[in-house]
Design an enzyme around this catalytic site. Structure first.
Site, PDB file in Angstrom:
ATOM      1  CB  SER A 144      11.522  15.223  43.139  1.00  0.00           C
ATOM      2  OG  SER A 144      10.297  15.805  42.743  1.00  0.00           O
ATOM      3  CE1 TYR A 157       7.833  12.342  46.484  1.00  0.00           C
ATOM      4  CE2 TYR A 157       8.049  14.465  45.384  1.00  0.00           C
ATOM      5  CZ  TYR A 157       8.218  13.095  45.385  1.00  0.00           C
ATOM      6  OH  TYR A 157       8.787  12.476  44.294  1.00  0.00           O
TER       7      TYR A 157
END
Length: 252
Positions: A144, A157
């Protein structure tokens, strides 16, 4: 030309019911692979499998709760038994929870870490040992932009995606000698369910696009070339790499 064909290869893609995972599964099939499409619930990948079969390619669906390590182990065992082994593993399944860090519930922290990193490690371990034995294999993790930065209100996350980057390098170090390449793709700001809130925030969306040299949100289709490249023989000397597909976001 390098060999980008995946003809005869066997792949497992988690989180393949929609979004990035669906695009990756379809891309692998279009390149010639037989693809096992996995999702968290039974029937979740019906649309993906139908799309692959409509193009004359081979796919099957499996399901397993990535927060349940027994289910993850069963998913690995079933996938390996389907075509007597795997050549490609794409650890794409994941989840996100948004909350200010001061109020972030511990149970949500633990859930996000189980789904995003624990399951990726266990699947990589179970599938990776067979790849080591067969002296070939490709593992592709979904990282990410938050593998590089901290983000806001997504501490779990962010921690999980930093961990994915580290796990990618750690496994590459151990398994590279066995002709198993472990890499990751770090998507930029892609139009998916996970980014829906940001897309709908007009001010934030404009700020995001202003930072991206491409001047637009990414589409799931933009990731298809990257996953085929990392799954194919064209990337045999690439290992432990995090490939950003971000329209140039990190360059700013």
């Amino acid at each position: 030309m390098p060999n980008f064909s995946l003809t005869g290869k066997r792949a497992l893609v988690t989180g393949a019911s929609r979004g990035i995972g669906q695009a990756m599964a379809i891309a692998l099939a279009e390149a010639g692979a037989r693809v096992i499409c996995a999702s968290s619930r039974e029937g979740g990948c019906a649309e993906t499998v139908a799309a692959i079969k409509a193009n004359g390619n081979e796919a099957v669906a499996l399901h397993g709760d990535l927060s349940d390590m027994k289910a993850v182990k069963q998913l690995a065992d079933t996938a390996l038994a389907e075509w007597d082994g795997l050549d490609i593993l794409v650890n794409n399944g994941g989840t996100i929870f948004r909350s200010p860090a001061v109020d972030f519930p511990l149970e949500q922290w633990q859930h996000v870490l189980r789904v995003n990193i624990d399951s990726a490690f266990l699947l990589s371990q179970q599938v990776g040992k067979t790849m080591v034995a067969q002296k070939s294999g490709k593992i592709i993790n979904t990282a990410s932009m938050l593998s590089y930065s901290g983000g806001i209100t997504v501490p779990a996350y962010t921690a999980s995606k930093h961990a994915i980057a580290g796990l990618t390098k750690a496994l590459a170090n151990e398994w590279g000698q066995h002709n198993v390449q472990v890499n990751a793709i770090a998507p930029g700001y892609i139009r998916t369910d996970n980014t829906q809130a940001l897309q709908e925030d007009e001010t934030r969306s404009k700020e995001i696009c202003a930072r991206i040299p491409a001047g637009r949100w990414g589409e799931t289709e933009d990731l298809k070339g990257a996953v085929v490249f990392l799954a194919s023989g064209a990337s045999n000397y690439i290992n432990g790499h995090i490939l950003a597909v971000d329209g140039g976001f990190l360059a700013r």
